[in-house]
Write an enzyme that holds these catalytic residues in place. Structure first.
Site, PDB file in Angstrom:
ATOM      1  N   THR A  21     -22.539 -25.621  51.385  1.00 20.01           N
ATOM      2  CA  THR A  21     -22.942 -24.641  50.376  1.00 20.01           C
ATOM      3  C   THR A  21     -24.464 -24.604  50.295  1.00 20.01           C
ATOM      4  O   THR A  21     -25.112 -25.620  50.501  1.00 20.01           O
ATOM      5  CB  THR A  21     -22.415 -25.131  49.016  1.00 20.01           C
ATOM      6  OG1 THR A  21     -21.006 -25.071  49.037  1.00 20.01           O
ATOM      7  CG2 THR A  21     -22.947 -24.339  47.855  1.00 20.01           C
ATOM      8  N   GLY A  78     -13.759 -23.386  45.039  1.00 21.95           N
ATOM      9  CA  GLY A  78     -14.280 -24.738  44.829  1.00 21.95           C
ATOM     10  C   GLY A  78     -15.143 -24.823  43.587  1.00 21.95           C
ATOM     11  O   GLY A  78     -15.017 -24.038  42.643  1.00 21.95           O
ATOM     12  N   ASP A  79     -16.045 -25.770  43.602  1.00 24.11           N
ATOM     13  CA  ASP A  79     -16.921 -26.014  42.451  1.00 24.11           C
ATOM     14  C   ASP A  79     -18.045 -24.983  42.316  1.00 24.11           C
ATOM     15  O   ASP A  79     -18.579 -24.774  41.221  1.00 24.11           O
ATOM     16  CB  ASP A  79     -17.584 -27.390  42.610  1.00 24.11           C
ATOM     17  CG  ASP A  79     -18.432 -27.449  43.885  1.00 24.11           C
ATOM     18  OD1 ASP A  79     -17.884 -27.210  44.979  1.00 24.11           O
ATOM     19  OD2 ASP A  79     -19.649 -27.700  43.783  1.00 24.11           O
TER      20      ASP A  79
HETATM   21  N1  ASP Z   1     -18.832 -27.374  47.387  1.00 26.85           N
HETATM   22  C1  ASP Z   1     -18.340 -26.400  48.331  1.00 26.85           C
HETATM   23  C2  ASP Z   1     -16.914 -26.113  48.092  1.00 26.85           C
HETATM   24  O1  ASP Z   1     -16.188 -27.008  47.783  1.00 26.85           O
HETATM   25  C3  ASP Z   1     -18.482 -26.845  49.729  1.00 26.85           C
HETATM   26  C4  ASP Z   1     -19.864 -27.123  50.142  1.00 26.85           C
HETATM   27  O2  ASP Z   1     -20.653 -27.692  49.407  1.00 26.85           O
HETATM   28  O3  ASP Z   1     -20.174 -26.766  51.270  1.00 26.85           O
HETATM   29  O4  ASP Z   1     -16.514 -24.982  48.275  1.00 26.85           O
END
Ligand code: ASP
Length: 299
Positions: A159, A189-190
């Protein structure tokens, strides 16, 4: 990193994801976060808002295929691209976010358009419908897929994110992601969820995470950083947060985050092998960029 006493002060930090980089990706990661920081600087130097700086920086990272956001996003279990993005404005705690959105080049620009709406988070078809109504172009998924991602088998956390403080002392945070390689269709996701992947409050500071999204969400890590950043400072607050990832999500759970405290102190750290970061303030001539915390410490 503290401000000097003089002049109109601003600060910005961007990241290109908590991950393990291939050797041939390192140069592009470094130049990418620098380019993003420069885009944010262009906004802040002119007295623009923290939220506009965050969006400008993230749009650069979404455009560059080396990052898992916009073009170059990870493919889900159906070989499709569904993206998530969120922005939060610390002036009034407004949040704009999109989840599992398809067919847009810049999810962060759509999230920015959600910001003034009553809704916090739009997902899937509804998010795309909103984007088109706001004038965003509809692009075929093929235009967002890169060969590297098509061949990627391992799960990657990368991300992108940005946190900024403008000359008015306003703080904003943003994230954008293609999510996890091979994720279930419809997974969010988060990254677009305030308190999990990001948060911003002028009275406290701002933070943006990358990493194991389910674990970050279960631990409400952005909320944890906001609760401790005043006392601990941004770096220790993030360290305490990411240290919890393996305990809750398993040995492989990793992540990283960037943050700015309301006094302009910048901090970042990670427990992933790499984490590309660039930051600069009104006191600095050029961005400082690193591919890991160890590189910053040794440099
Ligand atoms: N946090 C992101 C997710 O879970 C993944 C990432 O950080 O690349 O979608």
């Amino acid at each position: 990193m503290f401000f000097s006493e003089e002049g109109a002060r601003w600060a910005l930090i961007v990241h290109g994801g908590a991950k393990e980089m291939e050797p041939d990706e390192r140069a592009d990661n470094r130049s990418g976060v620098i380019e993003a920081a420069e885009a944010g600087r262009a906004v802040l130097e002119k007295g623009g808002s923290a939220i506009d700086a965050v969006v400008a920086a993230i749009e650069v990272l979404e455009r560059l295929p080396v990052f898992n956001a916009g073009r170059g996003s990870a493919l889900n279990e159906a070989g499709d691209i569904e993206m998530c993005s969120g922005v939060m404005d610390g002036r009034d705690l407004s949040v704009g976010a999109v989840g599992a959105i398809k067919h847009v080049r810049h999810p962060v620009a759509v999230a920015r358009d959600v910001l003034p709406e009553k809704e916090v988070l739009l997902v899937g078809e509804g998010a795309l419908r909103f984007a088109l109504a706001k004038g965003h172009d509809e692009v075929p998924t093929e235009a967002l897929i890169t060969e590297t991602r098509r061949e990627a088998l391992k799960e990657m956390h990368d991300t992108v994110g940005a946190v900024a403080m403008d000359t008015g002392g306003n703080i904003a945070a943003g994230t954008s992601t293609g999510g996890l390689t091979g994720a279930k269709v419809g997974r969010v996701g988060d990254s677009p969820m305030p308190g999990a992947g990001l948060y911003a409050d002028n009275h406290v500071g701002g933070v943006a995470f990358s990493g194991d999204g389910e674990t970050i969400t279960r631990l409400a890590l952005a909320a944890q950083v906001m609760a401790s950043i005043g006392k601990d400072g941004p770096e220790d607050a993030i360290r305490k947060a990411v240290d919890q990832l393996p305990g809750t999500g398993g040995a492989e759970a990793d992540g990283g985050a960037i943050a700015i405290r309301k006094d302009g102190t910048i901090g970042w750290t990670h427990n992933s092998p790499d984490f590309a970061v660039a930051y600069l303030t009104s006191d600095m001539e050029a961005p400082r960029a690193f591919l890991s915390k160890d590189e910053e410490k040794s440099g």
